[in-house]
Design an enzyme around this catalytic site. Structure first.
Site, PDB file in Angstrom:
ATOM      1  N   ALA A  15      -2.067   6.159   4.582  1.00 20.65           N
ATOM      2  CA  ALA A  15      -1.895   7.615   4.476  1.00 20.65           C
ATOM      3  C   ALA A  15      -2.110   8.077   3.043  1.00 20.65           C
ATOM      4  O   ALA A  15      -2.799   9.078   2.788  1.00 20.65           O
ATOM      5  CB  ALA A  15      -0.502   8.019   4.960  1.00 20.65           C
ATOM      6  N   ASP A  16      -1.546   7.363   2.086  1.00 15.39           N
ATOM      7  CA  ASP A  16      -1.769   7.689   0.678  1.00 15.39           C
ATOM      8  C   ASP A  16      -3.250   7.614   0.322  1.00 15.39           C
ATOM      9  O   ASP A  16      -3.802   8.522  -0.309  1.00 15.39           O
ATOM     10  CB  ASP A  16      -1.002   6.700  -0.212  1.00 15.39           C
ATOM     11  CG  ASP A  16       0.450   7.082  -0.419  1.00 15.39           C
ATOM     12  OD1 ASP A  16       0.757   8.283  -0.335  1.00 15.39           O
ATOM     13  OD2 ASP A  16       1.273   6.193  -0.653  1.00 15.39           O
TER      14      ASP A  16
END
Length: 403
Positions: free
Chosen positions: A176-177
């Protein structure tokens, strides 16, 4: 603009005319800015002086460690206390001569500090502000802290990761990052391109939540269009078979069969041509339905030889197959070495540090790795001199803990 450090006599990067002020930390923001820095942008990494931020050790505990170095190479370091008016003044002076500001604070912080897009655009109408948040700049979750694993859960990713028996599992990387950082970098480049026509900057913002849902791709589309709720299938592909992990007599490997041509090639490669016309294996849908039986049959065959044999045989038959490596084995692979995935970066405080190179190749203006991550405030004096500050002024700012 001042010449980039350590880049004299090298080919100017594709983004060498761009200056970026990097206020970001942790992973999503630095992932975004790293791409700009590697392609030549003059990136100034802005951090508070030591002791100002109580979460300092959380975000940069091991500055010489691989993770911090890999994320923050090719940048100049400026220490600046934005909680003091003198620090904000210096920042505003930098904005006037910059192209991009990147931050990943909670949405209200930039407004409180007076560095939101409206405020910045009054200083520089061409400025592009890129903001990364956990959940978006507004809405019911906007003020929540957003960490990668939390987003992996709320986005649905963990619901399709693992096996039916294991229950939800996180992915082994900060997906996600990383995806939010890459989407933001793409947004910045689009905004820079549009600015060539309009002469105006704009606010680019992305969230970990939206980025991760976008990365679900076909899994999310299956539900939206077909009403098919994806389930975890372990190492098997959810909609194709045989596609997954198998064991040879000395280790494990992956195969991927998609379409009738590859299926027929597999049947011939493993000397089971009679499977081609068997009704239970004849179509992709039938093979998925009878996956357990098919995988069991294949596994019995694959145990008869080693991984190298099967990977070579299947690839020669144009069937995707590859070993399942540990990280050290991956870095030792001949193709990985050929691609120069690992490249050393010069360090002023010891031997060169190996980092992961950019996967994007440009023939005339390639990415360049020329400097390790800066120490906190390493280039403060240099940058302030560029703004016209005198030695005695810098010393005064340092005594006041502004820089």
């Amino acid at each position: 603009m001042a010449a980039r450090r350590d880049i004299v006599n090298q080919v100017p990067g594709a983004l060498s005319s761009i200056r970026v002020l990097d206020l970001s930390r942790v992973r999503a923001g630095p992932t975004c800015v790293r791409m700009l820095a590697d392609f030549g942008a003059d990136v100034i990494r802005i951090e508070p002086p030591a002791g100002v931020d109580p979460n300092d050790t959380m975000f940069a505990e091991k500055r010489r460690g691989g993770d911090f170095q890999n994320l923050n190479r090719n940048k100049r370091g400026l220490s600046l206390n934005l909680k003091q008016p003198e620090g904000v003044k210096i920042f505003r002076e930098l904005v006037a001569t910059s192209d991009v500001v990147v931050e990943n604070w909670r949405p209200d912080v930039k407004v409180r500090l007076g560095v939101d897009f409206q405020a910045l655009s009054r200083l520089n109408p061409k400025i592009i502000l890129a903001s990364i948040s956990g959940y978006g700049q507004d809405g019911p979750y906007a003020e929540r802290p957003g960490f990668d694993q939390i987003i992996q859960g709320i986005s649905g990713l963990m619901s399709v990761t693992g096996t039916p028996a294991s229950g939800p599992l996180r992915a082994g990387i900060a997906v996600a990052d990383s995806s939010a950082g890459l989407y933001t970098a793409l947004g910045i480049l689009i905004a820079l391109f549009e600015r060539e026509k309009s002469g105006r900057g704009q606010w680019v913002h992305a969230s970990l939540l939206h980025s991760q849902i976008a990365m679900l791709d076909f899994q999310a589309a299956r539900y939206l269009v077909d009403g098919d709720v994806p389930k975890p299938t372990g190492n098997d592909h959810p909609t194709a078979a045989p596609m997954g992990m198998f064991r040879g007599n000395d280790g494990v490997f992956n195969i991927g069969v998609s379409g009738s041509g590859q299926w027929e090639a597999l049947c011939r490669a493993v000397e089971r041509v009679e499977w081609i016309n068997e009704e239970k294996f004849h179509s992709s849908q039938a093979r998925v339905k009878n996956r357990l039986e098919l995988n069991t049959e294949l596994q019995a065959i694959f145990l008869g030889n080693n991984v190298k044999h099967w990977v070579g045989l299947l690839n020669s038959a144009d069937i995707p197959a590859g070993p399942i490596y540990t990280i050290p084995e991956m870095f030792d692979d001949v193709q990985v070495k050929h691609l120069r995935v690992v490249q050393p970066v010069r360090s002023s405080a010891g031997p060169p540090i190996p980092v992961i190179s950019q996967p994007i190749n440009l023939t005339r203006t390639p990415a360049q790795l020329f400097a390790t991550a800066p120490d906190r405030g390493e280039h403060t004096d240099e940058i302030l001199h560029e703004l016209g500050y005198l030695r005695e002024q810098i010393d005064w700012l340092r005594r006041k803990n502004v820089v």
